[in-house]
Design a protein around this motif. Structure first.
Motif: not given
Length: 60
Positions: A30-44
């Motif tokens: 879903x959009x929310x989940x995808x966005x959360x994963x995306x920013x978590x990946x960039x942060x990591x």
């Protein structure tokens, strides 16, 4: 920092997050989940925001 405030990120990080977000959405998330994963990946990868890149050297 309020949730969703992306002002401390570079344009490159924002583009990267968008790219990850789109591929996560394509894989059925879903959009929310995808966005959360995306920013978590960039942060990591970068340690979050611009602050990480200004520190040079190890943990000392």
């Amino acid at each position: 920092m309020p949730r969703g405030d992306k002002s401390s990120y570079t344009d490159k990080q924002k583009r990267q997050a968008k790219h990850i977000e789109h591929s996560e959405e394509r894989s059925g998330k879903g959009k929310e989940t995808a966005e959360r994963i995306a920013w978590a990946t960039v942060n990591k990868q970068d340690g979050g925001g611009k602050k990480a890149s200004s520190r040079h050297g190890g943990h000392h």
